[in-house]
Write a protein that holds these residues in place. Structure first.
Motif, PDB file in Angstrom:
ATOM      1  N   VAL A 361       1.003  -1.081   0.254  1.00 35.95           N
ATOM      2  CA  VAL A 361      -0.250   0.335  -0.201  1.00 35.95           C
ATOM      3  C   VAL A 361       1.169   1.577   0.027  1.00 35.95           C
ATOM      4  O   VAL A 361       0.309   1.943  -1.041  1.00 35.95           O
ATOM      5  N   LEU A 362       1.694   1.535   0.819  1.00 37.38           N
ATOM      6  CA  LEU A 362       3.050   2.160   0.926  1.00 37.38           C
ATOM      7  C   LEU A 362       3.501   2.535  -0.666  1.00 37.38           C
ATOM      8  O   LEU A 362       3.288   4.099  -0.985  1.00 37.38           O
ATOM      9  N   GLY A 363       3.966   1.379  -1.588  1.00 39.17           N
ATOM     10  CA  GLY A 363       4.266   1.908  -2.598  1.00 39.17           C
ATOM     11  C   GLY A 363       3.674   2.419  -3.506  1.00 39.17           C
ATOM     12  O   GLY A 363       3.567   3.255  -4.401  1.00 39.17           O
ATOM     13  N   GLY A 364       2.208   1.562  -3.628  1.00 39.46           N
ATOM     14  CA  GLY A 364       0.973   2.293  -4.877  1.00 39.46           C
ATOM     15  C   GLY A 364       0.732   3.535  -3.690  1.00 39.46           C
ATOM     16  O   GLY A 364       0.724   4.504  -5.203  1.00 39.46           O
ATOM     17  N   MET A 365       1.113   4.091  -2.629  1.00 44.13           N
ATOM     18  CA  MET A 365       0.280   5.279  -2.397  1.00 44.13           C
ATOM     19  C   MET A 365       2.077   6.343  -3.535  1.00 44.13           C
ATOM     20  O   MET A 365       1.559   7.702  -4.413  1.00 44.13           O
ATOM     21  N   LEU A 366       3.424   5.685  -2.846  1.00 47.34           N
ATOM     22  CA  LEU A 366       4.599   7.244  -3.756  1.00 47.34           C
ATOM     23  C   LEU A 366       3.852   6.640  -5.472  1.00 47.34           C
ATOM     24  O   LEU A 366       4.250   7.360  -5.998  1.00 47.34           O
ATOM     25  N   ALA A 367       3.786   5.540  -5.342  1.00 49.17           N
ATOM     26  CA  ALA A 367       3.751   5.418  -7.269  1.00 49.17           C
ATOM     27  C   ALA A 367       2.557   6.573  -8.016  1.00 49.17           C
ATOM     28  O   ALA A 367       2.567   7.077  -8.529  1.00 49.17           O
ATOM     29  N   GLN A 368       1.604   7.362  -6.859  1.00 54.25           N
ATOM     30  CA  GLN A 368       0.648   8.063  -7.394  1.00 54.25           C
ATOM     31  C   GLN A 368       1.598   9.367  -7.833  1.00 54.25           C
ATOM     32  O   GLN A 368       0.906  10.277  -8.232  1.00 54.25           O
ATOM     33  N   GLY A 369       2.651   9.383  -7.304  1.00 49.57           N
ATOM     34  CA  GLY A 369       2.824  10.885  -7.826  1.00 49.57           C
ATOM     35  C   GLY A 369       2.594  12.316  -6.289  1.00 49.57           C
ATOM     36  O   GLY A 369       1.386  12.149  -5.595  1.00 49.57           O
ATOM     37  N   PRO A 370       3.435  12.823  -6.187  1.00 42.74           N
ATOM     38  CA  PRO A 370       3.128  14.701  -5.300  1.00 42.74           C
ATOM     39  C   PRO A 370       2.044  15.123  -6.208  1.00 42.74           C
ATOM     40  O   PRO A 370       1.480  15.155  -6.709  1.00 42.74           O
ATOM     41  N   ASN A 371       1.054  15.702  -5.397  1.00 39.30           N
ATOM     42  CA  ASN A 371      -0.073  16.755  -5.348  1.00 39.30           C
ATOM     43  C   ASN A 371       0.640  18.189  -5.929  1.00 39.30           C
ATOM     44  O   ASN A 371       1.577  17.959  -5.039  1.00 39.30           O
ATOM     45  N   GLU A 372      -0.200  18.895  -6.441  1.00 41.30           N
ATOM     46  CA  GLU A 372       0.188  19.946  -6.429  1.00 41.30           C
ATOM     47  C   GLU A 372      -0.089  20.860  -4.467  1.00 41.30           C
ATOM     48  O   GLU A 372      -0.843  19.880  -3.754  1.00 41.30           O
ATOM     49  N   SER A 373       0.854  21.446  -4.614  1.00 45.71           N
ATOM     50  CA  SER A 373       0.858  22.351  -2.465  1.00 45.71           C
ATOM     51  C   SER A 373       0.769  23.998  -2.768  1.00 45.71           C
ATOM     52  O   SER A 373       2.370  23.939  -3.487  1.00 45.71           O
ATOM     53  N   ASN A 374       0.315  24.546  -2.368  1.00 48.35           N
ATOM     54  CA  ASN A 374       0.555  25.831  -2.234  1.00 48.35           C
ATOM     55  C   ASN A 374       1.375  25.677  -0.557  1.00 48.35           C
ATOM     56  O   ASN A 374       1.798  27.607  -0.041  1.00 48.35           O
ATOM     57  N   LEU A 375       2.147  24.700   0.075  1.00 46.81           N
ATOM     58  CA  LEU A 375       2.726  24.875   1.232  1.00 46.81           C
ATOM     59  C   LEU A 375       4.481  25.983   0.762  1.00 46.81           C
ATOM     60  O   LEU A 375       4.883  26.577   1.912  1.00 46.81           O
ATOM     61  N   GLY A 376       5.028  25.390  -0.515  1.00 45.30           N
ATOM     62  CA  GLY A 376       5.900  26.321  -0.180  1.00 45.30           C
ATOM     63  C   GLY A 376       7.256  25.192  -0.356  1.00 45.30           C
ATOM     64  O   GLY A 376       7.348  24.388   0.778  1.00 45.30           O
ATOM     65  N   VAL A 377       8.472  25.417  -1.232  1.00 46.56           N
ATOM     66  CA  VAL A 377       9.616  24.762  -1.345  1.00 46.56           C
ATOM     67  C   VAL A 377      10.521  25.165  -0.166  1.00 46.56           C
ATOM     68  O   VAL A 377      11.209  23.753   0.947  1.00 46.56           O
ATOM     69  N   ARG A 378      10.635  26.095   0.086  1.00 40.53           N
ATOM     70  CA  ARG A 378      11.103  25.805   1.676  1.00 40.53           C
ATOM     71  C   ARG A 378      10.690  25.601   2.410  1.00 40.53           C
ATOM     72  O   ARG A 378      11.020  25.267   3.523  1.00 40.53           O
ATOM     73  N   THR A 379       9.063  25.561   2.781  1.00 36.71           N
ATOM     74  CA  THR A 379       9.081  25.452   4.229  1.00 36.71           C
ATOM     75  C   THR A 379       8.664  23.932   4.426  1.00 36.71           C
ATOM     76  O   THR A 379       9.205  22.906   5.165  1.00 36.71           O
ATOM     77  N   THR A 380       8.342  23.328   3.094  1.00 35.84           N
ATOM     78  CA  THR A 380       8.249  21.290   3.258  1.00 35.84           C
ATOM     79  C   THR A 380       9.918  20.704   2.924  1.00 35.84           C
ATOM     80  O   THR A 380      10.041  19.596   3.198  1.00 35.84           O
ATOM     81  N   ILE A 381      11.184  21.965   2.855  1.00 36.64           N
ATOM     82  CA  ILE A 381      12.227  21.069   3.133  1.00 36.64           C
ATOM     83  C   ILE A 381      12.511  21.387   4.364  1.00 36.64           C
ATOM     84  O   ILE A 381      13.321  20.541   5.196  1.00 36.64           O
ATOM     85  N   GLY A 382      12.094  22.521   5.078  1.00 40.12           N
ATOM     86  CA  GLY A 382      11.821  22.331   6.089  1.00 40.12           C
ATOM     87  C   GLY A 382      11.636  21.414   7.558  1.00 40.12           C
ATOM     88  O   GLY A 382      12.207  20.793   8.393  1.00 40.12           O
ATOM     89  N   ILE A 383      10.033  21.589   7.073  1.00 41.44           N
ATOM     90  CA  ILE A 383       9.679  20.252   7.594  1.00 41.44           C
ATOM     91  C   ILE A 383      10.292  18.300   7.425  1.00 41.44           C
ATOM     92  O   ILE A 383      10.412  18.284   8.419  1.00 41.44           O
ATOM     93  N   ILE A 384      10.702  18.246   6.742  1.00 45.57           N
ATOM     94  CA  ILE A 384      11.160  16.888   5.816  1.00 45.57           C
ATOM     95  C   ILE A 384      12.298  17.169   6.428  1.00 45.57           C
ATOM     96  O   ILE A 384      12.590  16.525   7.463  1.00 45.57           O
ATOM     97  N   VAL A 385      13.397  17.692   6.871  1.00 47.90           N
ATOM     98  CA  VAL A 385      14.705  17.959   8.016  1.00 47.90           C
ATOM     99  C   VAL A 385      14.479  18.101   9.044  1.00 47.90           C
ATOM    100  O   VAL A 385      14.902  17.264   9.792  1.00 47.90           O
TER     101      VAL A 385
END
Length: 472
Positions: A361-385
């Motif tokens: 199921v996790l692999g299937g979820m990743l196969a869908q690819g990312p959706n569009e997001s208004n969060l911003g690249v900087r915030t996305t990287i900040g959360i991940i790090v």
């Protein structure tokens, strides 16, 4: 003499090299097994090949949630739990709360540094704070313990699953209380801020009365992520929705013009009322009437969906704890020659499908690819790090400190590994379901969860190797 010393040093380095090689192999092989299952799910669900329809993964995720995961928890937590173990394991739920609190602080720092759009400030804190304490840790523990020669002992699998299962109920309570309210939509309609407090209280009562009235969801903005992202952690979400799930209840309840109106009343007192009568009237109303703040807090408590906590995995955990702590019931259910041993054997067979199904199921979820997001690249990287790299380092320090204070079970390395995993996992997929339920940052949650799990493939691998060197 020098030649003898040189031979001794060569022998030490050779032994050290052999030990490091064994530890590295012990850490990497389970990870390869773990990642291979996810890769198979990704290939099966990839839109280019479409070997398995997306609906199949949805049904598979429901089986994980309703059947496989509860069976795994019930058959492994029950035999391990005793009153003594319950007292020894007290740091497991405490560690969940501690890791969440530290994650909230990190999330606040990420929000202050990266400056996401105002509507996603709370979202940034939540996605940094709350990690996956269920499916992924169970899959990792199972992969680590599948070899009989694993470095955590013969009881590796039973103990690991029991420890992870015992931590889940705390996370579920936090998600369905704190996260549920923090994920409410922002208050966009400023006209709501000028309602009279009496009308607001009536609205609160109306919302509370209509809480159990399900409705049709006409919003299609979250359909992109619903089949796997939402249904993987909360099957039947659509039946749980009510008319006011997407209402900014707390913001409307605590944001009124009542404070300004009271200020104006105190600034311009009524000249027709004497000071003695005014004082008597205020004193009487305070004594007889319920404080407004208490009434508001009570309204918020009434809007908290406590009944959502009783999901199949939570029920399985409660049953396992109750039966395991009663010796008579435990002997009937879990002993090898027990009356109900055929039932537990059947549940154990079903539980073996949990890990491969979860990874597919996790692999299937990743196969869908990312959706569009208004969060911003900087915030996305900040959360991940913050979530995947900084929090695990803090977790190592917390567990080391707890070990020095004798909070942990002496000599139990699997106990320490499970505690460390609580700091290492990506954000809980259940947060995507809550976002869909509340209608708040649905696309942003889907995109962020996708990128977190992609990066987690690398971060978890690195930290598992580090944990092996620390514990083995």
């Amino acid at each position: 003499m020098n030649y003898s010393n040189k031979r001794t040093m060569d022998h030490v380095f050779a032994s050290l090299h052999g030990t490091l090689k064994v530890n590295l192999a012990s850490a990497v092989v389970p990870l390869l097994d773990f990642l291979s299952m996810g890769l198979i799910g990704l290939v099966l669900a990839h839109p280019k090949y479409q070997l398995v329809p997306r609906a199949t993964f949805t049904f598979l995720s429901k089986l994980v949630f309703v059947v496989f995961l509860p069976c795994l928890i019930f058959t492994n937590l029950g035999p391990s739990i005793t009153l003594k173990n319950l007292l020894l394991w007290w740091f497991i739920p405490v560690n969940v709360v501690v890791s969440t609190a530290i994650g909230c602080v990190l999330g606040l720092l990420v929000a202050l540094i990266c400056r996401p759009p105002r509507d996603y400030f709370r979202f940034t804190v939540i996605m940094t704070a709350f990690g996956n304490t269920g499916n992924l840790p169970l899959a990792i523990v199972t992969s680590v313990c599948q070899d009989d020669d694993n470095p955590f002992g013969s009881d590796c699998y039973e103990d690991g699953v029991a420890y992870v299962s015992f931590s889940q109920w705390v996370s579920v309570i936090l998600v369905y209380t704190l996260v549920y309210h923090m994920m409410e939509p922002p208050l966009r309609d400023q006209s709501l801020t000028v309602e009279e407090e009496e009308e607001e209280d009536d609205d609160a009562q109306e919302i509370f009365e209509d809480l159990s009235s399900p409705i049709e969801d006409d919003d299609n903005e979250n359909l992109l992520s619903r089949p796997l992202l939402v249904e993987a952690e909360w099957p039947g979400l659509e039946e749980k929705k009510t008319e006011h799930c997407k209402t900014p209840f707390i913001a409307r309840l605590f944001t009124t013009r009542s404070s300004s109106s009271r200020l104006s009343q105190t600034t311009l007192p009524d000249v027709n009322v004497s000071p003695e009568e005014e004082g008597t009237s205020k004193h009487s109303s305070k004594c007889l009437a319920e404080p407004r703040m208490v009434k508001k807090i009570r309204s918020v408590a009434g809007m908290t969906p406590i009944h959502f906590i009783l999901q199949p995995p939570t029920i399985a955990s409660l049953l396992a704890i109750i039966i395991g702590m009663v010796p008579t019931l435990k002997s009937i259910v879990y002993d090898d020659d027990a009356v109900l041993s055929f039932l537990t054997d059947s549940l154990e067979i079903l539980s073996e499908a949990m890990v491969p199904a979860t990874m597919l199921v996790l692999g299937g979820m990743l196969a869908q690819g990312p959706n569009e997001s208004n969060l911003g690249v900087r915030t996305t990287i900040g959360i991940i790090v913050a979530r995947l790299f900084i929090l695990p380092l803090i977790g190592i320090g917390v567990i080391h400190l707890a070990d020095n204070w004798n909070f942990l079970i002496a000599g139990d390395q699997m106990f320490r590994l499970v505690l460390l995993l609580q700091y290492t996992m990506p954000s809980a997929i259940l947060l995507g379901a809550i976002a869909s339920l509340r209608g708040y940052a649905v696309k942003e949650a889907s995109a962020l969860l996708f990128w977190q799990h992609v990066v987690a493939v690398f971060s978890i691998s690195v930290y598992i190797i580090i944990y092996y060197y620390m514990l083995v």
